[in-house]
Structure formats: structure tokens, C-alpha cells
Scaffold this motif. Structure first.
Motif, PDB file in Angstrom:
ATOM      1  N   VAL A 229     -24.978  13.951  45.255  1.00 55.05           N
ATOM      2  CA  VAL A 229     -24.288  12.679  45.092  1.00 55.05           C
ATOM      3  C   VAL A 229     -24.747  12.034  43.794  1.00 55.05           C
ATOM      4  O   VAL A 229     -25.917  12.121  43.426  1.00 55.05           O
ATOM      5  CB  VAL A 229     -24.592  11.753  46.305  1.00 55.05           C
ATOM      6  N   ALA A 230     -23.815  11.384  43.103  1.00 53.34           N
ATOM      7  CA  ALA A 230     -24.130  10.615  41.895  1.00 53.34           C
ATOM      8  C   ALA A 230     -23.933   9.137  42.201  1.00 53.34           C
ATOM      9  O   ALA A 230     -23.118   8.764  43.043  1.00 53.34           O
ATOM     10  CB  ALA A 230     -23.223  11.040  40.749  1.00 53.34           C
ATOM     11  N   ARG A 231     -24.686   8.286  41.487  1.00 50.70           N
ATOM     12  CA  ARG A 231     -24.610   6.843  41.718  1.00 50.70           C
ATOM     13  C   ARG A 231     -24.305   6.134  40.404  1.00 50.70           C
ATOM     14  O   ARG A 231     -24.966   6.354  39.401  1.00 50.70           O
ATOM     15  CB  ARG A 231     -25.935   6.345  42.290  1.00 50.70           C
ATOM     16  N   ASP A 232     -23.295   5.278  40.434  1.00 50.85           N
ATOM     17  CA  ASP A 232     -22.942   4.437  39.287  1.00 50.85           C
ATOM     18  C   ASP A 232     -23.571   3.068  39.520  1.00 50.85           C
ATOM     19  O   ASP A 232     -23.201   2.361  40.456  1.00 50.85           O
ATOM     20  CB  ASP A 232     -21.423   4.326  39.155  1.00 50.85           C
ATOM     21  N   GLU A 233     -24.506   2.698  38.664  1.00 51.11           N
ATOM     22  CA  GLU A 233     -25.245   1.450  38.832  1.00 51.11           C
ATOM     23  C   GLU A 233     -24.740   0.345  37.914  1.00 51.11           C
ATOM     24  O   GLU A 233     -25.389  -0.683  37.772  1.00 51.11           O
ATOM     25  CB  GLU A 233     -26.730   1.700  38.568  1.00 51.11           C
ATOM     26  N   SER A 234     -23.579   0.531  37.290  1.00 52.29           N
ATOM     27  CA  SER A 234     -23.091  -0.435  36.299  1.00 52.29           C
ATOM     28  C   SER A 234     -22.587  -1.743  36.922  1.00 52.29           C
ATOM     29  O   SER A 234     -22.618  -2.774  36.276  1.00 52.29           O
ATOM     30  CB  SER A 234     -21.993   0.191  35.438  1.00 52.29           C
ATOM     31  N   GLY A 235     -22.145  -1.697  38.148  1.00 49.87           N
ATOM     32  CA  GLY A 235     -21.638  -2.908  38.803  1.00 49.87           C
ATOM     33  C   GLY A 235     -22.682  -3.548  39.690  1.00 49.87           C
ATOM     34  O   GLY A 235     -23.814  -3.066  39.804  1.00 49.87           O
ATOM     35  N   MET A 236     -22.298  -4.636  40.312  1.00 52.20           N
ATOM     36  CA  MET A 236     -23.217  -5.327  41.203  1.00 52.20           C
ATOM     37  C   MET A 236     -23.575  -4.454  42.413  1.00 52.20           C
ATOM     38  O   MET A 236     -24.727  -4.354  42.793  1.00 52.20           O
ATOM     39  CB  MET A 236     -22.595  -6.638  41.665  1.00 52.20           C
ATOM     40  N   ALA A 237     -22.573  -3.823  42.995  1.00 53.05           N
ATOM     41  CA  ALA A 237     -22.803  -2.884  44.089  1.00 53.05           C
ATOM     42  C   ALA A 237     -22.733  -1.468  43.515  1.00 53.05           C
ATOM     43  O   ALA A 237     -21.821  -1.139  42.756  1.00 53.05           O
ATOM     44  CB  ALA A 237     -21.742  -3.058  45.166  1.00 53.05           C
TER      45      ALA A 237
END
Length: 117
Positions: free
Chosen positions: A47-55
Motif C-alpha cells: 500500500v502507498a500513502r499520499d500525505e499531501s492532504g489533511m487526511a
């Protein structure tokens, strides 16, 4: 696997969205449980995680076919000393195949035979 199935079906989602989708599939896990599972899958590279937004938004980093390939190779190594033939034979014999499945298998066998020649 339940979490990955949601991500394969839905493409991406936040922890809350994934938890809600799991609940529709009769998996009543707490938010923290889903978060823990996503983090473990991320550590394994699934799994990859995008941390650019608030959630944070999670998405599958591996396709279903690739994961099947890895898992079957592991199983072949553990149970069949690396040979894939016993696995394939057991899968084919254990359940009926559709005409489409049979055609795909024939094409694969023809390709394998042609590459050996």
C-alpha cells in the motif's frame, strides 16, 4: 486481504472511507484497526500513502495479479521445492473451468511450448 480488496475495487481512500466500505462488506473493524492494517500493508510495500492532504489517502501499490504471483511463488517454494506444476494441476483439478479459462490456459501452454522450441 479485505483491505487490499477494497483498495483494488475503489482505487484509493482515507482510513475512514476504507473502514466504511469494509463495514458494507460485513467487516466491522474499528478505525484504529483499519489504520493499523493499512500501516502494516504499507510497511510490506503493498500500500502507498499520499500525505499531501489533511487526511492521508491510501492506494494499493501492488496489483492483484502481482500479489497472486508472489504468493504462489512463495507457496511453490515452501511446499513444492519451487515447482509450480503441482500447484497448477491442483488448481485446475479442484474446480470447474469456464470455456474462457480453458482458452487462456491453452494460449499460455502454446506460448510456453513455442518459446521452448
Amino acid at each position: 486481504m479485505h483491505v487490499l480488496k477494497v483498495l483494488w475495487d475503489e482505487d484509493a481512500g482515507t482510513v475512514r472511507e476504507i473502514r466504511d466500505l469494509l463495514r458494507k462488506r460485513r467487516r466491522r473493524w474499528a478505525y484504529t484497526t483499519v489504520q493499523t492494517l493499512l500501516n502494516r500493508l504499507r510497511e510490506k510495500g503493498y500500500v502507498a500513502r499520499d500525505e499531501s492532504g489533511m487526511a492521508h489517502v491510501f492506494r494499493a501499490a501492488v496489483t492483484r495479479d502481482r500479489l497472486i504471483g508472489w504468493r504462489l511463488k512463495e507457496l511453490a517454494d515452501q511446499v513444492c521445492e519451487g515447482a509450480s506444476t503441482p500447484l497448477v494441476l491442483n488448481l485446475v483439478q479442484s474446480q470447474p473451468l469456464s470455456d474462457d479459462d480453458i482458452a487462456k490456459l491453452r494460449r499460455l501452454l502454446d506460448q510456453a511450448e513455442a518459446s521452448d522450441s
